[in-house]
Motif scaffolding. Structure first.
Motif, PDB file in Angstrom:
ATOM      1  N   ILE A  80     -43.675 121.189  32.880  1.00  0.00           N
ATOM      2  CA  ILE A  80     -42.933 119.995  33.318  1.00  0.00           C
ATOM      3  C   ILE A  80     -41.451 120.164  32.997  1.00  0.00           C
ATOM      4  O   ILE A  80     -40.578 119.852  33.822  1.00  0.00           O
ATOM      5  CB  ILE A  80     -43.501 118.725  32.659  1.00  0.00           C
ATOM      6  N   ARG A  81     -41.143 120.668  31.809  1.00  0.00           N
ATOM      7  CA  ARG A  81     -39.743 120.893  31.428  1.00  0.00           C
ATOM      8  C   ARG A  81     -39.074 121.890  32.363  1.00  0.00           C
ATOM      9  O   ARG A  81     -37.944 121.667  32.816  1.00  0.00           O
ATOM     10  CB  ARG A  81     -39.666 121.399  29.991  1.00  0.00           C
ATOM     11  N   GLN A 111     -38.194 116.930  36.919  1.00  0.00           N
ATOM     12  CA  GLN A 111     -38.704 115.714  37.551  1.00  0.00           C
ATOM     13  C   GLN A 111     -38.468 115.686  39.058  1.00  0.00           C
ATOM     14  O   GLN A 111     -39.316 115.224  39.820  1.00  0.00           O
ATOM     15  CB  GLN A 111     -38.076 114.483  36.895  1.00  0.00           C
ATOM     16  N   ASP A 112     -37.321 116.170  39.520  1.00  0.00           N
ATOM     17  CA  ASP A 112     -37.015 116.080  40.951  1.00  0.00           C
ATOM     18  C   ASP A 112     -38.002 116.885  41.782  1.00  0.00           C
ATOM     19  O   ASP A 112     -38.524 116.395  42.799  1.00  0.00           O
ATOM     20  CB  ASP A 112     -35.588 116.566  41.220  1.00  0.00           C
ATOM     21  N   ALA A 140     -41.452 115.272  41.741  1.00  0.00           N
ATOM     22  CA  ALA A 140     -41.481 114.090  42.601  1.00  0.00           C
ATOM     23  C   ALA A 140     -41.608 114.486  44.069  1.00  0.00           C
ATOM     24  O   ALA A 140     -42.333 113.843  44.851  1.00  0.00           O
ATOM     25  CB  ALA A 140     -40.218 113.263  42.385  1.00  0.00           C
ATOM     26  N   LEU A 198     -44.631 108.689  38.787  1.00  0.00           N
ATOM     27  CA  LEU A 198     -43.271 109.099  38.453  1.00  0.00           C
ATOM     28  C   LEU A 198     -42.599 108.085  37.538  1.00  0.00           C
ATOM     29  O   LEU A 198     -42.804 106.883  37.681  1.00  0.00           O
ATOM     30  CB  LEU A 198     -42.464 109.266  39.750  1.00  0.00           C
ATOM     31  N   PRO A 199     -41.758 108.557  36.607  1.00  0.00           N
ATOM     32  CA  PRO A 199     -41.534 109.963  36.302  1.00  0.00           C
ATOM     33  C   PRO A 199     -42.776 110.595  35.689  1.00  0.00           C
ATOM     34  O   PRO A 199     -43.625 109.914  35.123  1.00  0.00           O
ATOM     35  CB  PRO A 199     -40.389 109.923  35.298  1.00  0.00           C
ATOM     36  N   PHE A 200     -42.858 111.917  35.794  1.00  0.00           N
ATOM     37  CA  PHE A 200     -44.002 112.640  35.264  1.00  0.00           C
ATOM     38  C   PHE A 200     -43.962 112.623  33.745  1.00  0.00           C
ATOM     39  O   PHE A 200     -43.110 113.261  33.126  1.00  0.00           O
ATOM     40  CB  PHE A 200     -43.960 114.084  35.771  1.00  0.00           C
ATOM     41  N   ARG A 210     -38.784 102.621  37.945  1.00  0.00           N
ATOM     42  CA  ARG A 210     -39.032 104.060  37.852  1.00  0.00           C
ATOM     43  C   ARG A 210     -37.776 104.812  37.433  1.00  0.00           C
ATOM     44  O   ARG A 210     -37.813 105.704  36.577  1.00  0.00           O
ATOM     45  CB  ARG A 210     -39.544 104.618  39.184  1.00  0.00           C
ATOM     46  N   GLU A 247     -37.179 107.033  33.784  1.00  0.00           N
ATOM     47  CA  GLU A 247     -36.785 108.423  33.606  1.00  0.00           C
ATOM     48  C   GLU A 247     -35.699 108.547  32.550  1.00  0.00           C
ATOM     49  O   GLU A 247     -35.738 109.441  31.695  1.00  0.00           O
ATOM     50  CB  GLU A 247     -36.315 109.010  34.935  1.00  0.00           C
TER      51      GLU A 247
END
Length: 419
Positions: free
Chosen positions: A231-232, A236-237, A240, A255-257, A283, A287
Motif C-alpha cells: 500500500i505504501r 492511494q491514487d 483508487a 477509500l482511502p485504502f 473521504r 486521507e
C-alpha cells in the motif's frame, strides 16, 4: 448424493484388507467406541492420547453431526488412503496411514476438511442463508455479460470483506508490471510493520524484499506487513484508480485504502477520539487524517485480545464490497491478470485439495476476522469454462464458525464443478 459401497464391499475393487478393516475402525472411533489401544500404534497414542482423541471426536460430532458411514476409500497404496466419511451435516475427508507390517495399526490419521452434504445449489444456499447474521453469495460464469448468475443470495448487499481487499492490491501491482512501470523483481524495503497474520512482521526492519515476494506473502498467507508495504509503495491514487477500474459500485466504501495496522489500531479504545474524527470525515479528509494519525497508530497500541475476541466496528472500520463488486474484481483479474499474478492467486486454494483438483485452474483469496468471513474464487473448469464465486458472512454480534461456511462453500464449489 450417491453413496459408495460400504468399505467391506470394496475390498474386491483394489482396496487392501487392512485398509478396509481400519477404515471401519476409524468410523467406530468417531462414533465413540473406545478402541484406541487396539487400533492406534504406540507412537500415535503417545502423540494423541486416547482422552485427547475422544475430546476432538466429540468436538467434530458437535459441529458436523453423528458419523454415519464410510462414503468412499481411495487407496494411495496398500497401507494409505483418503477416506470420505458421511456425517449428518457434511462429508469429512480423512487421511489414513497404517503400519506396513501386521497388525497394520493406524500410524497416522488426519481430518483434513469437510464439505456440506446437500444435493443441489439451492440446498447449499438455503443452508448458508440459515446461518446467524447476514450472508451474501454470488456465483457467476464469466464473461458475465448476458449470463444469469448460477447462484445468488443478497448479491448487492454491503459486506465487510476483511483481507479479501488485498485482491485490489494484487490487481494494481500486476497492472503496473504489465505497463512497464515496475518489475516483479524490483527490490524495496519492508515496512511499515503490522500484526500477524503472516511472517514478515518478524523479519528485520527495512529488509530488502522483491515485489513478487510481497505479493506472494500477501495473497498466499495474507501477510499484513507485506500488504501494508505494498500500500505504501503503490500509493492511494493508484489504488483508487484500480478500485474504479475493477467496477466497485461505491469506491468511497474502500477509500482511502486503510493499512491493516491502521484499521486495527483505530478500533482500540486508546484511539477513540481519532476513530470518531475519522468516521465523521469525508473521504478526502480521511486521507489527510490517516497521514496525520499514522505515527500514533502504532503496533504497541494494539490489544490482540480485542482483535481476536469478538467483532469490533465491522460495519464502520473495514473494507467493504458487495458480492457483485467481488465478482467484478475477479472478472477483471480473469480478463487482465498476467500468468505471474494468476500463479500467485493459485498458491493457497483455501479449501481442500480434493475440491481444488476438480478444476483446471483454482485461484483463491479469503478474508477473516471476528464477525467477518469472505471466500473468493476464480475458477476455470477442465472443459474451459470460467467462473467467479464470492461467499460472504457478517455478524456484528458474535464470532463466526469458519468450518460451517467452509464446508458449505466446498460443497457449492463441488456442485459447480459437476455441472
Amino acid at each position: 448424493m450417491s453413496i459408495s459401497q460400504p468399505a467391506e464391499a470394496q475390498s474386491a475393487a483394489g482396496i487392501s484388507e487392512q485398509l478396509s478393516m481400519r477404515a471401519n475402525d476409524v468410523l467406530r472411533l468417531l462414533q465413540g467406541e473406545e478402541i484406541e489401544a487396539e487400533v492406534f500404534d504406540e507412537n500415535f497414542r503417545n502423540a494423541v492420547p486416547p482422552a485427547q482423541f475422544r475430546a476432538i471426536s466429540r468436538q467434530v460430532t458437535a459441529q458436523q453431526g453423528e458419523p454415519r458411514s464410510i462414503v468412499s476409500i481411495s487407496p494411495r497404496n496398500a497401507n494409505s488412503a483418503i477416506l470420505k466419511i458421511g456425517f449428518e451435516k457434511s462429508i469429512g475427508t480423512v487421511s489414513l496411514d497404517l503400519e506396513t507390517v501386521a497388525p497394520h495399526r493406524i500410524s497416522g490419521l488426519q481430518l483434513t476438511g469437510f464439505e456440506a452434504a446437500g444435493d443441489s445449489v439451492a440446498d447449499v444456499l438455503a443452508a448458508i442463508d440459515a446461518l446467524p447474521g447476514r450472508q451474501g453469495v454470488l456465483v457467476q460464469q464469466l464473461p458475465a455479460e448476458d449470463l444469469p448468475p448460477a447462484a445468488a443470495l443478497d448479491p448487492d448487499g454491503r459486506y465487510a470483506i476483511a483481507s479479501a481487499f488485498k485482491l485490489y492490491i494484487l490487481a494494481e501491482l500486476d497492472r503496473s508490471v504489465q505497463a512497464g512501470e515496475r518489475q516483479w523483481s524490483d527490490v524495496v524495503t519492508l515496512g511499515p510493520k503490522s500484526h500477524p497474520s503472516g511472517i514478515s512482521q518478524n523479519w528485520p526492519d527495512e529488509a530488502p524484499v522483491t515485489l513478487h515476494t510481497l505479493a506472494t506473502l500477501m495473497i498466499s498467507i495474507s501477510d499484513n506487513s507485506a500488504t501494508d508495504t505494498l500500500i505504501r509503495i503503490i500509493g492511494q491514487d493508484r489504488l483508487a484508480q484500480m478500485v474504479r477500474a475493477a467496477g466497485h459500485h461505491q469506491p468511497d466504501d474502500l477509500l482511502p485504502f486503510l493499512m491493516t495496522r491502521q484499521a486495527s489500531a483505530l478500533k482500540m479504545p486508546v484511539h477513540a477520539e481519532r476513530r470518531r474524527r475519522f468516521l465523521s470525515a469525508s473521504r478526502t479528509e480521511r486521507e489527510k487524517l490517516l497521514a496525520d494519525f499514522d505515527k500514533d497508530l502504532t503496533l504497541d497500541s494494539l490489544d490482540s485480545r480485542l482483535l481476536t475476541s469478538k467483532p469490533a466496528f465491522i460495519d464502520q472500520l473495514e473494507w467493504f464490497a458487495t458480492p457483485q463488486d467481488m465478482i467484478k474484481l475477479l472478472a477483471y483479474l480473469d480478463r487482465n491478470a498476467s500468468p505471474e499474478a494468476l500463479a500467485i492467486l493459485a498458491i493457497n486454494p483455501g479449501i481442500g485439495q480434493d475440491a481444488a483438483g476438480k478444476w483446471g485452474y483454482f485461484g483463491y483469496k479469503g478474508g477473516s476476522e471476528p464477525g467477518v468471513l469472505s471466500f473468493n474464487f476464480l475458477l476455470r473448469s477442465k472443459a474451459g469454462k470460467h467462473h467467479a464465486v464470492s461467499v460472504n458472512w457478517n455478524n456484528e454480534q458474535q464470532s463466526l464458525q469458519e468450518n460451517e461456511l467452509l464446508a458449505l462453500t466446498t460443497r457449492l464449489i463441488n456442485l459447480l464443478a459437476e455441472q
